[in-house]
Design a protein around this motif. Sequence first.
Motif, PDB file in Angstrom:
ATOM      1  N   SER A  51       0.827  -1.210   0.000  1.00  0.00           N
ATOM      2  CA  SER A  51       0.000   0.000   0.000  1.00  0.00           C
ATOM      3  C   SER A  51       0.857   1.253   0.000  1.00  0.00           C
ATOM      4  O   SER A  51       0.611   2.185  -0.773  1.00  0.00           O
ATOM      5  CB  SER A  51      -0.924   0.014   1.214  1.00  0.00           C
ATOM      6  OG  SER A  51      -1.824  -1.056   1.159  1.00  0.00           O
ATOM      7  N   CYS A  52       1.855   1.285   0.861  1.00  0.00           N
ATOM      8  CA  CYS A  52       2.729   2.463   0.952  1.00  0.00           C
ATOM      9  C   CYS A  52       3.487   2.704  -0.351  1.00  0.00           C
ATOM     10  O   CYS A  52       3.524   3.826  -0.864  1.00  0.00           O
ATOM     11  CB  CYS A  52       3.720   2.297   2.097  1.00  0.00           C
ATOM     12  SG  CYS A  52       2.973   2.308   3.730  1.00  0.00           S
ATOM     13  N   GLN A  94       9.363  12.866  -2.800  1.00  0.00           N
ATOM     14  CA  GLN A  94       8.995  12.239  -1.530  1.00  0.00           C
ATOM     15  C   GLN A  94      10.204  11.487  -0.989  1.00  0.00           C
ATOM     16  O   GLN A  94      11.133  11.178  -1.721  1.00  0.00           O
ATOM     17  CB  GLN A  94       7.877  11.225  -1.755  1.00  0.00           C
ATOM     18  CG  GLN A  94       6.680  11.760  -2.443  1.00  0.00           C
ATOM     19  CD  GLN A  94       5.796  10.632  -2.930  1.00  0.00           C
ATOM     20  OE1 GLN A  94       6.187   9.480  -2.946  1.00  0.00           O
ATOM     21  NE2 GLN A  94       4.602  10.969  -3.327  1.00  0.00           N
ATOM     22  N   GLU A  95      10.107  11.169   0.288  1.00  0.00           N
ATOM     23  CA  GLU A  95      11.143  10.322   0.863  1.00  0.00           C
ATOM     24  C   GLU A  95      11.027   8.928   0.256  1.00  0.00           C
ATOM     25  O   GLU A  95       9.931   8.473  -0.062  1.00  0.00           O
ATOM     26  CB  GLU A  95      10.962  10.215   2.375  1.00  0.00           C
ATOM     27  CG  GLU A  95      11.262  11.487   3.119  1.00  0.00           C
ATOM     28  CD  GLU A  95      11.131  11.297   4.616  1.00  0.00           C
ATOM     29  OE1 GLU A  95      11.253  10.157   5.114  1.00  0.00           O
ATOM     30  OE2 GLU A  95      10.901  12.305   5.289  1.00  0.00           O
ATOM     31  N   ASP A  96      12.166   8.268   0.122  1.00  0.00           N
ATOM     32  CA  ASP A  96      12.149   6.884  -0.345  1.00  0.00           C
ATOM     33  C   ASP A  96      11.540   6.003   0.732  1.00  0.00           C
ATOM     34  O   ASP A  96      11.591   6.317   1.923  1.00  0.00           O
ATOM     35  CB  ASP A  96      13.563   6.400  -0.673  1.00  0.00           C
ATOM     36  CG  ASP A  96      14.107   7.059  -1.925  1.00  0.00           C
ATOM     37  OD1 ASP A  96      13.299   7.446  -2.793  1.00  0.00           O
ATOM     38  OD2 ASP A  96      15.334   7.178  -2.034  1.00  0.00           O
ATOM     39  N   ARG A 115      12.195   2.129 -10.918  1.00  0.00           N
ATOM     40  CA  ARG A 115      12.019   2.819 -12.204  1.00  0.00           C
ATOM     41  C   ARG A 115      11.214   4.103 -12.045  1.00  0.00           C
ATOM     42  O   ARG A 115      11.533   5.121 -12.661  1.00  0.00           O
ATOM     43  CB  ARG A 115      11.357   1.896 -13.215  1.00  0.00           C
ATOM     44  CG  ARG A 115      12.318   0.832 -13.720  1.00  0.00           C
ATOM     45  CD  ARG A 115      11.686  -0.154 -14.668  1.00  0.00           C
ATOM     46  NE  ARG A 115      11.030   0.488 -15.782  1.00  0.00           N
ATOM     47  CZ  ARG A 115      10.013  -0.053 -16.464  1.00  0.00           C
ATOM     48  NH1 ARG A 115       9.554  -1.243 -16.145  1.00  0.00           N
ATOM     49  NH2 ARG A 115       9.468   0.582 -17.467  1.00  0.00           N
ATOM     50  N   THR A 116      10.149   4.069 -11.226  1.00  0.00           N
ATOM     51  CA  THR A 116       9.358   5.285 -11.034  1.00  0.00           C
ATOM     52  C   THR A 116      10.180   6.347 -10.310  1.00  0.00           C
ATOM     53  O   THR A 116      10.079   7.531 -10.629  1.00  0.00           O
ATOM     54  CB  THR A 116       8.040   5.018 -10.273  1.00  0.00           C
ATOM     55  OG1 THR A 116       8.325   4.521  -8.967  1.00  0.00           O
ATOM     56  CG2 THR A 116       7.148   4.066 -11.031  1.00  0.00           C
ATOM     57  N   SER A 117      11.006   5.920  -9.376  1.00  0.00           N
ATOM     58  CA  SER A 117      11.858   6.856  -8.650  1.00  0.00           C
ATOM     59  C   SER A 117      12.888   7.492  -9.585  1.00  0.00           C
ATOM     60  O   SER A 117      13.121   8.711  -9.543  1.00  0.00           O
ATOM     61  CB  SER A 117      12.548   6.128  -7.501  1.00  0.00           C
ATOM     62  OG  SER A 117      13.278   7.013  -6.724  1.00  0.00           O
ATOM     63  N   ARG A 118      13.499   6.689 -10.426  1.00  0.00           N
ATOM     64  CA  ARG A 118      14.487   7.221 -11.375  1.00  0.00           C
ATOM     65  C   ARG A 118      13.827   8.138 -12.401  1.00  0.00           C
ATOM     66  O   ARG A 118      14.398   9.167 -12.783  1.00  0.00           O
ATOM     67  CB  ARG A 118      15.225   6.077 -12.067  1.00  0.00           C
ATOM     68  CG  ARG A 118      16.211   5.354 -11.156  1.00  0.00           C
ATOM     69  CD  ARG A 118      17.062   4.349 -11.910  1.00  0.00           C
ATOM     70  NE  ARG A 118      16.291   3.307 -12.563  1.00  0.00           N
ATOM     71  CZ  ARG A 118      15.887   2.173 -11.986  1.00  0.00           C
ATOM     72  NH1 ARG A 118      16.185   1.931 -10.720  1.00  0.00           N
ATOM     73  NH2 ARG A 118      15.205   1.272 -12.660  1.00  0.00           N
ATOM     74  N   PHE A 119      12.623   7.802 -12.850  1.00  0.00           N
ATOM     75  CA  PHE A 119      11.916   8.656 -13.809  1.00  0.00           C
ATOM     76  C   PHE A 119      11.626  10.015 -13.177  1.00  0.00           C
ATOM     77  O   PHE A 119      11.845  11.055 -13.786  1.00  0.00           O
ATOM     78  CB  PHE A 119      10.613   7.998 -14.287  1.00  0.00           C
ATOM     79  CG  PHE A 119       9.936   8.794 -15.364  1.00  0.00           C
ATOM     80  CD1 PHE A 119      10.287   8.615 -16.689  1.00  0.00           C
ATOM     81  CD2 PHE A 119       8.966   9.735 -15.058  1.00  0.00           C
ATOM     82  CE1 PHE A 119       9.688   9.364 -17.695  1.00  0.00           C
ATOM     83  CE2 PHE A 119       8.360  10.492 -16.044  1.00  0.00           C
ATOM     84  CZ  PHE A 119       8.727  10.301 -17.367  1.00  0.00           C
TER      85      PHE A 119
END
Length: 155
Positions: A51-52, A94-96, A115-119
Motif C-alpha cells: 500500500s505504501c 517524496q522520501e524513499d 524505475r518510477t523513482s528514477r523517472f
Amino acid sequence: MSSPADLSPTIIDSLYYEALELADEARCAFDLSGRLEETSENPDLARIALSCEALRATTRMMHSIAWLLNQRAYFAGELSEFQLRRYGRLPPAQEDGDPDQISLLPDDLQEIIGRTSRFYARVERLDHAWRDRYAMKPLAIQRLRERLGAAVMSL
C-alpha cells in the motif's frame, strides 16, 4: 560545465509517453490480487508495504505526468511562460520507502518502484534546469557591492 539543453516539444512528448507507459505498468504491477501470500513470509506486513509503495510510485508518476502536461500546454500555446513558471512547479520528491519494507515485496515490484523513482528524478532535474534559467541572479557589480558592504560592516 556546459549549460543544459533547452526543453523542446519532442523531449516533452517523448517523456510524456514514457510516463504514461510506466504509470500503466505500475498500475498493473501493483494490482496483485493475492500474490503476496505466495511471496512473503508475513503477508500482513507485505500488504502494508504494498500500500505504501503503490501510493508513493503512483504519486511520483502522477506528479511527473502533471508537470509534463503543463509543459505540453506551454508548447501548444495554452499556457504563458509566466503561468508555467508560477503554476507548473514539480512538487518536491517524496522520501524513499523503508528498504526493509520494500524487501518484503516481489522483485518485479521492487524494480517498478526503482524505475518510477528514477523517472521522477529525471523530470526533477529537467524542472530544476529550466527554473535555473529564469532564476534572478544578481549582476557581478551587485555581488561586489554586497561583499564590500559586508566587509565594511565587519570592521
